[in-house]
Design a protein around this motif. Structure first.
Motif, short mmCIF file in Angstrom:
data_model
loop_
_atom_site.label_atom_id
_atom_site.label_comp_id
_atom_site.label_asym_id
_atom_site.label_seq_id
_atom_site.Cartn_x
_atom_site.Cartn_y
_atom_site.Cartn_z
N LYS A 63 -2.93 2.99 5.38
CA LYS A 63 -2.72 1.61 4.93
C LYS A 63 -4.03 0.82 4.96
O LYS A 63 -4.33 0.06 4.04
N ARG A 64 -4.81 1.00 6.01
CA ARG A 64 -6.08 0.29 6.14
C ARG A 64 -7.03 0.69 5.01
O ARG A 64 -7.65 -0.16 4.38
N GLY A 65 -7.12 1.98 4.74
CA GLY A 65 -8.00 2.45 3.67
C GLY A 65 -7.57 1.97 2.30
O GLY A 65 -8.41 1.58 1.48
N HIS A 79 -0.51 6.95 9.27
CA HIS A 79 -0.13 5.93 8.30
C HIS A 79 -0.90 4.63 8.47
O HIS A 79 -1.15 3.94 7.48
N THR A 80 -1.28 4.29 9.68
CA THR A 80 -2.05 3.05 9.86
C THR A 80 -3.43 3.18 9.22
O THR A 80 -3.92 2.22 8.62
N LYS A 81 -4.03 4.37 9.34
CA LYS A 81 -5.34 4.58 8.71
C LYS A 81 -5.20 4.61 7.19
O LYS A 81 -6.08 4.11 6.47
N ARG A 108 -5.81 -0.73 1.66
CA ARG A 108 -6.03 -2.17 1.58
C ARG A 108 -7.52 -2.51 1.42
O ARG A 108 -7.87 -3.47 0.75
N ILE A 109 -8.40 -1.72 2.01
CA ILE A 109 -9.84 -1.92 1.80
C ILE A 109 -10.19 -1.66 0.33
O ILE A 109 -10.92 -2.42 -0.30
N PRO A 130 0.83 -1.21 0.00
CA PRO A 130 0.00 0.00 0.00
C PRO A 130 0.86 1.26 0.00
O PRO A 130 1.72 1.44 0.85
#
Length: 84
Positions: free
Chosen positions: A63-65, A59-61, A67-68, A48
């Motif tokens: 990456k999560r977005g 950055h964690t948000k 990947r979704i 990502p």
């Protein structure tokens, strides 16, 4: 060492899209469109990346977005039938 940045990743996906359009037109098979959707999703699911303009966010948000969104691209490639 070759580093895969956001710009290079998008250019790689654009190159795949051009090859996909050519192969789909030559073979008259829409399956290539599905394969390219799955490829786009897999690339962003594994690695990502985001543009520098949104690098100030968590950055964690990010990456999560991403990947979704990548999982949604893979789902579109698996569910839809573009050539039919």
């Amino acid at each position: 060492m070759f580093r895969l940045t956001f710009k290079r990743q998008v250019l790689l996906c654009l190159l795949v899209a051009v090859v996909d359009i050519i192969l789909a037109h030559v073979t008259q098979l829409g399956l290539f469109h599905n394969i390219s959707w799955i490829f786009y999703g897999t690339v962003f699911l594994i690695h990502p990346t985001w543009p520098k303009s949104v690098d100030w966010q968590d950055h964690t948000k990010l990456k999560r977005g991403i990947r979704i969104g990548a999982a949604l691209c893979i789902a579109i490639g698996l569910i839809t039938k573009f050539g039919i």
